[in-house]
Scaffold this motif. Structure first.
Motif, PDB file in Angstrom:
ATOM      1  N   PHE A   1      63.607   5.353 -50.298  1.00 21.73           N
ATOM      2  CA  PHE A   1      63.474   5.662 -48.870  1.00 21.73           C
ATOM      3  C   PHE A   1      64.608   5.092 -48.021  1.00 21.73           C
ATOM      4  O   PHE A   1      64.475   4.933 -46.815  1.00 21.73           O
ATOM      5  N   ARG A   2      65.713   4.797 -48.658  1.00 22.45           N
ATOM      6  CA  ARG A   2      66.814   4.172 -47.929  1.00 22.45           C
ATOM      7  C   ARG A   2      67.410   5.105 -46.872  1.00 22.45           C
ATOM      8  O   ARG A   2      68.030   4.639 -45.909  1.00 22.45           O
ATOM      9  N   ASP A   3      67.249   6.422 -47.023  1.00 21.25           N
ATOM     10  CA  ASP A   3      67.768   7.367 -46.032  1.00 21.25           C
ATOM     11  C   ASP A   3      66.664   7.927 -45.131  1.00 21.25           C
ATOM     12  O   ASP A   3      66.905   8.852 -44.352  1.00 21.25           O
ATOM     13  N   TYR A   4      65.444   7.360 -45.232  1.00 19.56           N
ATOM     14  CA  TYR A   4      64.337   7.788 -44.390  1.00 19.56           C
ATOM     15  C   TYR A   4      64.319   6.979 -43.102  1.00 19.56           C
ATOM     16  O   TYR A   4      64.735   5.816 -43.075  1.00 19.56           O
ATOM     17  N   ASP A   5      63.805   7.571 -42.044  1.00 15.09           N
ATOM     18  CA  ASP A   5      63.444   6.812 -40.855  1.00 15.09           C
ATOM     19  C   ASP A   5      62.091   6.152 -41.099  1.00 15.09           C
ATOM     20  O   ASP A   5      61.274   6.647 -41.899  1.00 15.09           O
ATOM     21  N   LYS A   6      61.836   5.078 -40.385  1.00 14.69           N
ATOM     22  CA  LYS A   6      60.558   4.378 -40.551  1.00 14.69           C
ATOM     23  C   LYS A   6      59.385   5.309 -40.309  1.00 14.69           C
ATOM     24  O   LYS A   6      58.363   5.251 -41.003  1.00 14.69           O
ATOM     25  N   SER A   7      59.517   6.199 -39.318  1.00 12.07           N
ATOM     26  CA  SER A   7      58.421   7.117 -38.978  1.00 12.07           C
ATOM     27  C   SER A   7      58.083   8.070 -40.115  1.00 12.07           C
ATOM     28  O   SER A   7      56.962   8.579 -40.202  1.00 12.07           O
ATOM     29  N   GLU A   8      59.033   8.315 -41.009  1.00 14.82           N
ATOM     30  CA  GLU A   8      58.815   9.244 -42.113  1.00 14.82           C
ATOM     31  C   GLU A   8      58.022   8.619 -43.268  1.00 14.82           C
ATOM     32  O   GLU A   8      57.566   9.333 -44.167  1.00 14.82           O
TER      33      GLU A   8
ATOM     34  N   ASN B   1      62.764  -3.668 -39.982  1.00 12.76           N
ATOM     35  CA  ASN B   1      61.683  -2.879 -39.383  1.00 12.76           C
ATOM     36  C   ASN B   1      61.145  -1.858 -40.378  1.00 12.76           C
ATOM     37  O   ASN B   1      59.948  -1.566 -40.394  1.00 12.76           O
ATOM     38  N   LYS B   2      62.022  -1.337 -41.219  1.00 10.61           N
ATOM     39  CA  LYS B   2      61.608  -0.371 -42.234  1.00 10.61           C
ATOM     40  C   LYS B   2      61.084  -1.063 -43.485  1.00 10.61           C
ATOM     41  O   LYS B   2      60.236  -0.528 -44.196  1.00 10.61           O
ATOM     42  N   TYR B   3      61.603  -2.254 -43.760  1.00 10.23           N
ATOM     43  CA  TYR B   3      61.217  -3.000 -44.962  1.00 10.23           C
ATOM     44  C   TYR B   3      60.634  -4.363 -44.595  1.00 10.23           C
ATOM     45  O   TYR B   3      61.186  -5.413 -44.948  1.00 10.23           O
TER      46      TYR B   3
END
Length: 377
Positions: free
Chosen positions: A178-185, A297-299
């Motif tokens: 998920f390194r290219d995902y936005d947090k919302s995804e 924030n994502k991780y």
């Protein structure tokens, strides 16, 4: 010939280790263990002719009973206790621990107490019982070598440059699927999505940990116990290619990269044959390396690991237990991917403890926390 026991011989590290032993022919495989992959275990028994075998999944006993009569010369062990018995065997020199989860702690401690060289690919051993392992290594003059690619790389660099000359160390990450995902995804990603690591082929549990970045947090805790650097001197960063496995920053500001191929072969070889060098490294152009800062924030699971380490005591064990249980719930399709962090965070704060990290307390929290998570969520 050295005599080795491989805990988790049917997993990724176990099978790769057997590949190396098959080529080099200088380790005698005395014992093998698996969880429940009895079919592959039988293939390994046929080839390597171990004297001792353990199947740690109690529910697999009936399957083992069907093959036991065929191998009358083999001593069979079962369950978690069987793993501990396997590492105590007198003729064993070396124990490679590639188990998954907290189950790896007790066999590691028993191996150290019985003066075996321990090759450790079970990160949870140090996450939940790092202080116990350090104390046992000191008391029994034990030897432990890490097999995680990041820690193997750091071990090599620290060996070469000297710990006193190093200001900080950096552990790299692939960034996971998920390194290219936005947090919302991330809210609606599937199990299949989470198991699709871009660089590494690993078991399901560690692949999910890579997706949440919890494995990187656990590697920070591992590095703390292995190398003695304070948490604020242990950094993390994404290397998209997974060719840079670690970096050290020297006291003069120079940065040295630990570069290797995307494979566990060299870390396994380093542990098997140290101090002899029996591995080769590929040359890479610096233009091939691309780095990213880790988006906390994502991780946020990475932050939880630093927090548990700061809390000290039994708290890393509490976080690990929460993570093992929440990851199981996700793999069983009972929670969303983003719930893994939410549960881990809630449970760490709910069970936060100032109890000393004795073996009894660690194992008690491991059981209580897992039961709580599986029952509550």
């Amino acid at each position: 010939m050295k005599n080795i026991v491989i805990l988790g011989s049917t997993g990724s590290i176990g099978t790769q280790t057997l590949d190396i032993i098959r080529k080099e022919k200088d380790y005698n495989v005395i014992g093998l263990s698996c969880f429940n992959n009895v079919d592959l275990l039988v293939e390994q028994i046929e080839e390597f002719k171990p004297k001792y075998v353990c199947v740690s999944c109690e529910r697999a006993r009936t399957r083992v009973a069907r093959i036991k009569n065929k191998y009358k010369d083999i001593v069979f062990y079962y369950g978690k206790k069987g793993l501990e018995e396997l590492v105590k065997i007198d003729e064993v020199d070396t124990v490679l621990n590639s188990l998954v989860g907290s189950v790896g702690l007790l066999p590691t401690l028993e191996a150290i107490k019985h003066h075996k060289k321990v090759l450790l690919a079970n990160k949870e051993t140090l996450v939940i019982g790092g202080m116990l392992v350090k104390e046992a290594l000191k008391e029994y003059s034990g030897v432990l070598y890490p097999i995680d690619s990041e820690h193997s790389s750091l071990w090599e660099l620290i060996d070469e440059y000297g710990r006193n000359n190093i200001d900080s160390i950096t552990i790299t990450a692939s960034g996971g699927p998920f390194r290219d995902y936005d947090k919302s995804e991330l809210e609606n990603v599937t199990i299949k999505d989470a198991l699709n690591n871009p660089n590494w082929k690993m078991g399901k549990k560690i692949t999910i940990d890579s997706a949440t970045m919890m494995n990187k947090g656990f590697e920070v805790i591992e590095a703390y116990y292995l190398f003695g650097f304070e948490p604020e001197r242990i950094n993390t960063i994404i290397n998209l290619e997974s060719l840079v496995h670690s970096m050290i920053t020297l006291n003069d500001g120079s940065v040295i990269k630990g570069i290797d191929k995307v494979s566990m072969e060299n870390p396994i070889r380093r542990a098997l044959y140290y101090p002899e060098i029996r591995y080769t490294k590929e040359l890479h152009n610096e233009n091939e390396f691309h780095f990213r800062e880790i988006d906390l924030n994502k991780y946020p699971c990475l932050t939880l690991a630093y927090k548990a380490l700061q809390y000290g005591g039994c708290n890393p064990a509490i976080l690990n237990a929460a993570n093992e249980a929440s990851t199981k719930l996700f793999l069983d399709s009972k929670i969303k991917f983003t719930d893994i962090y939410r549960i881990n965070c809630d449970v760490l704060e709910k069970f936060k403890s100032d109890k000393a990290p004795t073996l009894e307390n660690i194992l008690e929290y491991d059981n209580i926390v897992k039961e709580y998570v599986l029952r509550t969520y």
